[in-house]
Design a protein around this motif. Structure first.
Motif, short mmCIF file in Angstrom:
data_model
loop_
_atom_site.label_atom_id
_atom_site.label_comp_id
_atom_site.label_asym_id
_atom_site.label_seq_id
_atom_site.Cartn_x
_atom_site.Cartn_y
_atom_site.Cartn_z
N LEU A 109 -72.36 -65.95 30.00
CA LEU A 109 -72.72 -65.48 28.65
C LEU A 109 -73.09 -64.01 28.67
O LEU A 109 -72.63 -63.22 27.84
N ARG A 139 -73.36 -61.52 25.54
CA ARG A 139 -74.09 -62.45 24.69
C ARG A 139 -75.42 -62.80 25.36
O ARG A 139 -75.59 -62.63 26.57
N GLU A 164 -76.63 -70.01 22.01
CA GLU A 164 -75.29 -69.79 22.58
C GLU A 164 -74.78 -71.00 23.36
O GLU A 164 -73.65 -70.99 23.85
#
Length: 307
Positions: free
Chosen positions: A40, A45, A51
């Motif tokens: 991620l 992110r 997420e």
């Protein structure tokens, strides 16, 4: 702000420990969470609960399938699935994002077997009289002769006998065999040749004066018993010295299985010696250099030459 996965990872680990899970299981499950979090962040992110969603997980698994073995992908899938299930149980998530998400099914890639030239170079890399040389040659020869899993290699002990002088654990050099503790703590015998026996004998004599010689573990390091990670590191190092890129213990197991079948060994005997309970593993390991075996079998038959 959404909870960080690293914090939830710690709580999940405590939960697994309370359930009595082994340290290895906790580590493997934790790797799935950590690797997903790293992925991620590499995507720019945040590694948070927001997420942890189906599209992100599916994309991560697809990328894993492109560069990893099928078994590795499934291990990562199981670890993250178990984590998501725990999050639902703990009311951190309303629904498991992996509930209907199946693991990718990448095609297994046959592992190349080691050639005689590579094996000769590997033994030459261990050709020395120092403790590490004696130990590493014994390790390489046992892996090659017996097709051991790395965990089985590290669980080997020095010879142990009952009150009647019969071996009950460890290595028996005179009979050229060892009792192995495999998966599920099942004990099985494995067998090795004279050169492997000689290498182990040389190592055992060097082992007598080692600071950890009082331990039952057969293979020792400066810190104590050799661990699975330590064995992988030694194999990789000796492979590098021999010019073999990224050598790992399982490549010996594939080579051993290939040689056994090439020599006319029966599949049921291979299955027993390897400690497999499923034909799936027999097929997987038999895939390495299968074409070479088929060619050799066809050439031995030479049906057309008989008419």
């Amino acid at each position: 702000m959404s909870a960080r996965l690293v914090d939830l990872h710690r709580s999940f680990g405590r939960h697994l420990r309370a359930e009595g899970k082994s340290d290895r299981t906790i580590k493997i499950y934790g790797q799935s969470i950590r690797f997903f979090s790293d992925w991620l962040e590499a995507q720019g992110r945040t590694a948070t609960l927001d997420e942890l969603n189906r599209p992100a997980i599916r994309e991560w698994l697809a990328e894993l399938a492109d560069r990893n073995e099928p078994g590795t992908v499934k291990t990562r899938y199981r670890g993250l699935f178990r984590f998501c299930g725990w999050l639902v149980d703990e009311d951190e998530l309303d629904e498991n994002p992996m509930k209907t998400l199946s693991p990718p099914e990448p095609k297994a890639k046959p592992v190349p077997v080691l050639s005689d030239a590579e094996l000769a170079a590997l033994m030459k890399a261990c050709d020395g009289k120092e403790f590490n040389d004696r130990r590493d040659e014994a390790i390489m020869r046992l892996l090659l002769d017996c097709g051991l899993r790395v965990s089985e290699l590290c669980s080997l002990t020095v010879p142990m006998y009952d009150d009647r002088g019969r071996i009950v654990a460890g290595i028996d050099l005179d009979d050229g065999m060892a009792l192995i503790k495999g998966k599920g703590d099942k004990i099985r015998p494995v067998y090795f040749g004279a050169r492997t026996a000689r290498a182990i004998d040389r190592y055992l004599r060097a082992r007598r004066t080692h600071r950890w010689a009082h331990l039952d573990a057969l293979f020792l390091t400066q810190r104590g018993a050799l661990s699975a990670d330590g064995a992988r590191d030694r194999v990789k190092l000796r492979g590098k010295q021999a010019g073999i890129v990224d050598l790992h213990p399982h490549r010996f197991r594939h080579t051993w299985a290939h040689d056994f079948l090439m020599s006319g060994g029966q599949e049921r005997d291979l299955k027993r010696l390897a400690g497999w309970t499923s034909d799936v593993m027999l097929e997987r390991y038999g895939a390495s250099a299968a074409d070479a075996r088929a060619k050799a079998a066809a050439q031995r038959l030479k049906r057309g030459d008989r008419v």
